[in-house]
Design a protein around this motif. Structure first.
Motif, PDB file in Angstrom:
ATOM      1  N   GLN A  18       0.846  -1.044  -0.124  1.00  0.00           N
ATOM      2  CA  GLN A  18      -0.152  -0.029   0.188  1.00  0.00           C
ATOM      3  C   GLN A  18       0.807   1.152   0.084  1.00  0.00           C
ATOM      4  OE1 GLN A  18      -2.336  -0.827   3.483  1.00  0.00           O
ATOM      5  NE2 GLN A  18      -4.134  -1.328   2.216  1.00  0.00           N
ATOM      6  N   LYS A  19       2.278   1.058   0.317  1.00  0.00           N
ATOM      7  CA  LYS A  19       3.019   2.252   0.276  1.00  0.00           C
ATOM      8  C   LYS A  19       3.047   2.720  -1.110  1.00  0.00           C
ATOM      9  CE  LYS A  19       5.991   1.103   4.087  1.00  0.00           C
ATOM     10  NZ  LYS A  19       7.405   1.274   4.354  1.00  0.00           N
ATOM     11  N   VAL A  20       3.277   4.255  -0.965  1.00  0.00           N
ATOM     12  CA  VAL A  20       3.217   4.942  -2.393  1.00  0.00           C
ATOM     13  C   VAL A  20       4.894   5.335  -2.691  1.00  0.00           C
ATOM     14  CG1 VAL A  20       2.612   7.213  -3.307  1.00  0.00           C
ATOM     15  CG2 VAL A  20       1.448   6.394  -1.495  1.00  0.00           C
ATOM     16  N   ASP A  21       4.965   4.851  -3.918  1.00  0.00           N
ATOM     17  CA  ASP A  21       6.193   5.118  -4.217  1.00  0.00           C
ATOM     18  C   ASP A  21       6.584   6.526  -4.593  1.00  0.00           C
ATOM     19  OD1 ASP A  21       7.278   2.536  -4.655  1.00  0.00           O
ATOM     20  OD2 ASP A  21       6.377   2.376  -6.597  1.00  0.00           O
ATOM     21  N   LEU A  22       7.604   7.033  -4.035  1.00  0.00           N
ATOM     22  CA  LEU A  22       8.103   8.525  -4.257  1.00  0.00           C
ATOM     23  C   LEU A  22       9.363   8.525  -4.956  1.00  0.00           C
ATOM     24  CD1 LEU A  22       7.401  11.480  -3.970  1.00  0.00           C
ATOM     25  CD2 LEU A  22       8.602  11.212  -1.646  1.00  0.00           C
ATOM     26  N   SER A  23       9.650   8.627  -6.217  1.00  0.00           N
ATOM     27  CA  SER A  23      11.056   8.919  -7.008  1.00  0.00           C
ATOM     28  C   SER A  23      11.321  10.129  -7.221  1.00  0.00           C
ATOM     29  CB  SER A  23      10.888   8.236  -8.213  1.00  0.00           C
ATOM     30  OG  SER A  23      10.544   6.852  -7.960  1.00  0.00           O
ATOM     31  N   ASN A  61      -3.903  14.650   7.104  1.00  0.00           N
ATOM     32  CA  ASN A  61      -5.205  15.064   7.567  1.00  0.00           C
ATOM     33  C   ASN A  61      -5.107  16.328   7.381  1.00  0.00           C
ATOM     34  OD1 ASN A  61      -5.914  12.631   8.434  1.00  0.00           O
ATOM     35  ND2 ASN A  61      -5.197  12.955  10.476  1.00  0.00           N
ATOM     36  N   GLY A  62      -4.245  17.030   7.654  1.00  0.00           N
ATOM     37  CA  GLY A  62      -4.230  18.580   7.579  1.00  0.00           C
ATOM     38  C   GLY A  62      -3.916  19.498   6.295  1.00  0.00           C
ATOM     39  N   TRP A  63      -3.479  18.802   5.336  1.00  0.00           N
ATOM     40  CA  TRP A  63      -3.015  19.294   4.192  1.00  0.00           C
ATOM     41  C   TRP A  63      -4.276  20.378   3.488  1.00  0.00           C
ATOM     42  CZ3 TRP A  63      -4.957  18.334  -0.638  1.00  0.00           C
ATOM     43  CH2 TRP A  63      -5.509  17.156  -0.831  1.00  0.00           C
ATOM     44  N   SER A  64      -5.350  19.636   3.390  1.00  0.00           N
ATOM     45  CA  SER A  64      -6.318  20.001   2.451  1.00  0.00           C
ATOM     46  C   SER A  64      -6.927  21.598   3.195  1.00  0.00           C
ATOM     47  CB  SER A  64      -7.553  19.549   2.052  1.00  0.00           C
ATOM     48  OG  SER A  64      -8.192  19.040   3.403  1.00  0.00           O
ATOM     49  N   THR A  65      -6.687  21.556   4.398  1.00  0.00           N
ATOM     50  CA  THR A  65      -7.091  22.755   5.196  1.00  0.00           C
ATOM     51  C   THR A  65      -6.270  23.680   5.638  1.00  0.00           C
ATOM     52  OG1 THR A  65      -7.131  21.611   6.862  1.00  0.00           O
ATOM     53  CG2 THR A  65      -9.300  21.812   6.100  1.00  0.00           C
ATOM     54  N   ASN A  66      -4.947  23.042   5.867  1.00  0.00           N
ATOM     55  CA  ASN A  66      -4.049  24.068   6.437  1.00  0.00           C
ATOM     56  C   ASN A  66      -2.991  24.576   5.581  1.00  0.00           C
ATOM     57  OD1 ASN A  66      -5.075  23.680   8.798  1.00  0.00           O
ATOM     58  ND2 ASN A  66      -3.825  22.167   9.548  1.00  0.00           N
ATOM     59  N   TYR A 126       0.225  14.937  -3.290  1.00  0.00           N
ATOM     60  CA  TYR A 126       0.097  13.918  -4.309  1.00  0.00           C
ATOM     61  C   TYR A 126       0.304  12.428  -3.558  1.00  0.00           C
ATOM     62  CZ  TYR A 126      -0.066  17.414  -7.812  1.00  0.00           C
ATOM     63  OH  TYR A 126      -0.331  18.610  -8.486  1.00  0.00           O
ATOM     64  N   VAL A 127       1.276  12.379  -2.660  1.00  0.00           N
ATOM     65  CA  VAL A 127       1.301  11.258  -2.160  1.00  0.00           C
ATOM     66  C   VAL A 127       0.101  10.833  -0.979  1.00  0.00           C
ATOM     67  CG1 VAL A 127       2.627  10.162   0.008  1.00  0.00           C
ATOM     68  CG2 VAL A 127       3.749  11.444  -1.715  1.00  0.00           C
ATOM     69  N   CYS A 128      -0.511  11.655  -0.499  1.00  0.00           N
ATOM     70  CA  CYS A 128      -1.671  11.360   0.375  1.00  0.00           C
ATOM     71  C   CYS A 128      -2.871  11.146  -0.537  1.00  0.00           C
ATOM     72  CB  CYS A 128      -2.041  12.967   1.016  1.00  0.00           C
ATOM     73  SG  CYS A 128      -0.708  12.983   2.532  1.00  0.00           S
ATOM     74  N   GLU A 129      -2.872  11.835  -1.652  1.00  0.00           N
ATOM     75  CA  GLU A 129      -3.859  11.335  -2.717  1.00  0.00           C
ATOM     76  C   GLU A 129      -4.035   9.882  -3.212  1.00  0.00           C
ATOM     77  OE1 GLU A 129      -5.215  15.923  -4.325  1.00  0.00           O
ATOM     78  OE2 GLU A 129      -4.252  14.352  -5.554  1.00  0.00           O
ATOM     79  N   ALA A 130      -2.804   9.567  -3.496  1.00  0.00           N
ATOM     80  CA  ALA A 130      -2.272   8.241  -3.939  1.00  0.00           C
ATOM     81  C   ALA A 130      -2.663   7.130  -2.836  1.00  0.00           C
ATOM     82  CB  ALA A 130      -1.002   8.342  -4.620  1.00  0.00           C
ATOM     83  N   TYR A 131      -2.353   7.449  -1.705  1.00  0.00           N
ATOM     84  CA  TYR A 131      -2.377   6.164  -0.636  1.00  0.00           C
ATOM     85  C   TYR A 131      -3.888   5.774  -0.313  1.00  0.00           C
ATOM     86  CZ  TYR A 131      -1.502   4.155   3.620  1.00  0.00           C
ATOM     87  OH  TYR A 131      -1.439   3.286   5.063  1.00  0.00           O
TER      88      TYR A 131
END
Ligand SMILES: *[C@@H]1O[C@H](CO)[C@@H](O)[C@H](O)[C@H]1NC(C)=O
Ligand SMILES: *[C@@H]1O[C@H](CO)[C@@H](O)[C@H](O)[C@H]1NC(C)=O
Ligand SMILES: *[C@@H]1O[C@H](CO)[C@@H](O)[C@H](O)[C@H]1NC(C)=O
Ligand SMILES: *[C@@H]1O[C@H](CO)[C@@H](O)[C@H](O)[C@H]1NC(C)=O
Ligand SMILES: *[C@@H]1O[C@H](CO)[C@@H](O)[C@H](O)[C@H]1NC(C)=O
Ligand SMILES: *[C@@H]1O[C@H](CO)[C@@H](O)[C@H](O)[C@H]1NC(C)=O
Length: 229
Positions: free
Chosen positions: A46-51, A222-227, A207-212
């Motif tokens: 389930q981890k997101v690949d970040l290259s 949790n906070g990214w969209s609001t803060n 992008y990482v959070c959306e892909a997870y």
């Protein structure tokens, strides 16, 4: 696990230069040493690949690694990321004499090689990232020739990295990676699950959070969209 000394060096000596505006630099603790970090145990699948495709002496790359990417280690984001650092962006092999040419000269090839060795020697991301962070920090300041200082500053053994470096040497180390990277328009190239996020690379967290797709969702998401965004 990261030694307390290593974490201290980052928190107390290196970071304040760059995070001069942070009000509480003393409580600023990189490399996932927060008590709550260990609770998230997602399945590897389930981890997101970040290259991150970069060149060690490209200033935007160095800044990204030191300033933006570093954030994953002081939040719980590192728990959901497979980080894949590729230091040879925009280098190429001169076919006539088989030597590697780096965009920013021989110093860059040297640092790229050392970083590749760090990646090969230590699977532990917090270790190889610590060294690469230190090298890139020096690169920002134009002091990359002092790279050897990083080992003592971080309390990391230099022998395995230097052995790799002298054994394999820049030419051979680089060639494995160079095929992975076609010439890129700008650096760094950041990919989330193998898709480029283009010039939005500073916003990679979103992008990482959306892909997870896993649970639990890390607090950092949790906070990214609001803060933050
Ligand atoms: C490749 O190396 C040869 C021999 O040093 C040199 O003459 C040539 O200009 C180089 N080519 C490139 C594209 O750097
Ligand atoms: C190969 O060619 C490049 C580009 O001309 C040159 O800078 C380099 O020194 C050469 N390397 C060797 C090992 O001859
Ligand atoms: C290191 O690279 C040089 C050319 O730059 C080559 O002549 C030498 O054989 C290489 N050494 C090893 C151990 O591969
Ligand atoms: C990389 O590409 C060169 C030619 O461009 C090739 O000779 C070499 O085998 C390739 N290496 C890998 C690991 O694919
Ligand atoms: C990304 O590409 C690599 C290599 O091609 C592959 O191993 C990996 O599974 C891919 N990841 C995703 C999320 O598609
Ligand atoms: C990051 O996202 C915010 C909000 O969507 C946007 O305003 C900003 O320009 C983005 N930054 C970059 C470097 O793309």
């Amino acid at each position: 696990m990261v030694s307390p000394k290593l974490a201290m060096i980052f928190a107390l000596t290196l970071l304040p230069f760059l995070f001069i505006n942070k009000s509480d630099a003393a409580s600023y603790y990189p490399f996932g040493l927060h008590g709550d970090g260990a609770e998230v145990a997602p399945f590897a699948s389930q981890k997101v690949d970040l290259s991150v495709y970069y060149a060690s002496l490209s200033q935007p790359s160095a800044t990204f690694i030191v300033k933006n990417l570093e954030e994953i280690f002081h939040s719980d984001l590192i728990n959901i990321i497979n980080l894949h650092l590729v230091p040879w962006a925009n280098a190429y092999v001169n076919k006539t004499n088989q030597s590697i040419i780096c965009q920013n000269g021989p110093d860059e090839c040297e640092l790229n090689s050392l970083e590749t060795c760090a990646l090969n020697v230590w699977n532990d991301v917090s270790k190889h990232y610590a060294l690469i962070y230190c090298f890139e920090f020096l690169a920002i300041e134009g002091r990359q020739k002092n790279w050897q200082d990083c080992f003592s500053q971080l309390d990391l053994p230099e022998e395995p990295v230097l052995n790799c470096y002298t054994r394999e040497n820049a030419t051979e180390i680089g060639q494995k990676y160079i095929n992975e990277t076609a010439p890129l328009e700008f650096l760094p190239l950041v990919m989330v699950n193998n898709e480029s996020i283009g010039k939005e690379y500073e916003n990679f967290t979103r992008y990482v959070c959306e892909a997870y797709r896993g649970t639990p969702v890390p607090a950092a998401c949790n906070g990214w969209s609001t803060n933050k965004f």
